[in-house]
Design a protein around this motif. Structure first.
Motif, PDB file in Angstrom:
ATOM      1  N   UNK A 133       1.012  -1.490   0.052  1.00 36.74           N
ATOM      2  CA  UNK A 133       0.137   0.001  -0.165  1.00 36.74           C
ATOM      3  C   UNK A 133       0.533   1.348   0.081  1.00 36.74           C
ATOM      4  N   UNK A 134       1.757   1.248   0.933  1.00 41.40           N
ATOM      5  CA  UNK A 134       2.989   2.037   0.674  1.00 41.40           C
ATOM      6  C   UNK A 134       3.777   2.789  -0.244  1.00 41.40           C
ATOM      7  N   UNK A 135       3.668   1.183  -1.595  1.00 39.83           N
ATOM      8  CA  UNK A 135       4.142   1.809  -2.566  1.00 39.83           C
ATOM      9  C   UNK A 135       3.425   2.341  -4.217  1.00 39.83           C
ATOM     10  N   UNK A 136       2.342   1.868  -3.784  1.00 43.45           N
ATOM     11  CA  UNK A 136       1.666   2.565  -4.571  1.00 43.45           C
ATOM     12  C   UNK A 136       1.396   3.957  -4.396  1.00 43.45           C
ATOM     13  N   UNK A 137       1.731   4.646  -3.113  1.00 38.81           N
ATOM     14  CA  UNK A 137       1.134   5.760  -2.140  1.00 38.81           C
ATOM     15  C   UNK A 137       1.975   6.291  -3.362  1.00 38.81           C
TER      16      UNK A 137
ATOM     17  N   UNK B 132       2.427   9.577  -5.451  1.00 31.90           N
ATOM     18  CA  UNK B 132       3.109  10.737  -4.704  1.00 31.90           C
ATOM     19  C   UNK B 132       4.201  11.534  -6.257  1.00 31.90           C
ATOM     20  N   UNK B 133       4.710  10.478  -6.363  1.00 26.69           N
ATOM     21  CA  UNK B 133       5.888  10.637  -7.304  1.00 26.69           C
ATOM     22  C   UNK B 133       4.830  11.307  -9.035  1.00 26.69           C
ATOM     23  N   UNK B 134       4.058  10.512  -8.869  1.00 29.26           N
ATOM     24  CA  UNK B 134       2.908  11.166 -10.115  1.00 29.26           C
ATOM     25  C   UNK B 134       2.894  12.387 -10.311  1.00 29.26           C
TER      26      UNK B 134
ATOM     27  N   UNK C  42       3.173   5.715 -17.301  1.00 32.76           N
ATOM     28  CA  UNK C  42       4.883   4.913 -16.440  1.00 32.76           C
ATOM     29  C   UNK C  42       3.683   4.749 -15.171  1.00 32.76           C
ATOM     30  N   UNK C  43       3.327   5.162 -14.912  1.00 36.55           N
ATOM     31  CA  UNK C  43       2.285   4.688 -13.417  1.00 36.55           C
ATOM     32  C   UNK C  43       1.075   3.619 -13.693  1.00 36.55           C
ATOM     33  N   UNK C  44       0.524   3.751 -15.223  1.00 30.06           N
ATOM     34  CA  UNK C  44      -0.031   2.478 -15.342  1.00 30.06           C
ATOM     35  C   UNK C  44       0.629   1.528 -15.279  1.00 30.06           C
ATOM     36  N   UNK C  45       2.085   1.754 -15.801  1.00 29.42           N
ATOM     37  CA  UNK C  45       2.754   0.557 -16.361  1.00 29.42           C
ATOM     38  C   UNK C  45       3.012  -0.034 -14.795  1.00 29.42           C
ATOM     39  N   UNK C  46       3.759   0.340 -14.272  1.00 31.91           N
ATOM     40  CA  UNK C  46       4.666   0.281 -13.288  1.00 31.91           C
ATOM     41  C   UNK C  46       3.971   0.594 -11.762  1.00 31.91           C
ATOM     42  N   UNK C  47       2.865   1.273 -11.856  1.00 35.39           N
ATOM     43  CA  UNK C  47       2.433   1.500 -10.781  1.00 35.39           C
ATOM     44  C   UNK C  47       0.909   0.399  -9.504  1.00 35.39           C
TER      45      UNK C  47
END
Length: 152
Positions: free
Chosen positions: A64-68, A72-74, A83-88
């Motif tokens: 969950x923290x990694x997803x958040x 945040x990076x996005x 990138x978010x769709x591919x790796x997030x």
């Protein structure tokens, strides 16, 4: 009815703070609960149950923290939408905990496990809803293929 999601930095920051608090509580709880107070023939089973649930709970919270952090990076412009769709993406939720194992644990530990499961389910719903926004929208590659098909 389709869920809509309007993730914004304020929501992500609030969830991130909640996730850190819950992860700290999990760390403290599982550090302190390494001592099984009831001595019985189930002591070894209780230790195994505690170890399993500690691993599941901390893994759940770290996902969950990694997803958040990706969200945040996005918002900070460090990850593009592609990138978010591919790796997030958020990994699928874990299997339901074994009720017999949970019965060996203290009520405080069980409450923490349940809180972490509910939190993960909230994040999962947000992830699913945000991904559904992109369904039906062609990716750049699909768009380029369509243009090439029309040109040929």
């Amino acid at each position: 009815m389709a869920e809509t999601v309007d993730l914004n930095p304020a929501i992500v920051e609030a969830l991130y703070g909640e996730a850190l608090t819950l992860a700290d509580r999990a760390r403290d709880t599982f550090d302190l609960s390494g001592r099984i107070t009831t001595v019985s023939e189930n002591e070894d089973l209780a230790r195994v149950a505690l170890s399993c649930e500690a691993l599941r709970t901390t893994t759940r919270m770290m996902h969950a923290i990694a997803w958040l952090l990706n969200q945040r990076a996005h918002f900070a412009g460090e990850l593009s939408a592609a990138q978010l769709r591919r790796h997030g993406h958020l990994p699928p939720s874990q299997a339901e905990p074994d009720a017999d194992q949970l019965a060996l644990l203290s009520p405080e530990v069980n409450e923490l496990i349940e809180r972490s499961r509910r939190f993960y389910a909230r994040i999962q719903r947000l992830d699913d809803a945000s991904r559904s926004q992109f369904e039906g929208h062609p990716t750049t590659v699909h768009d380029l293929r369509n243009r090439l098909d029309k040109a040929v």
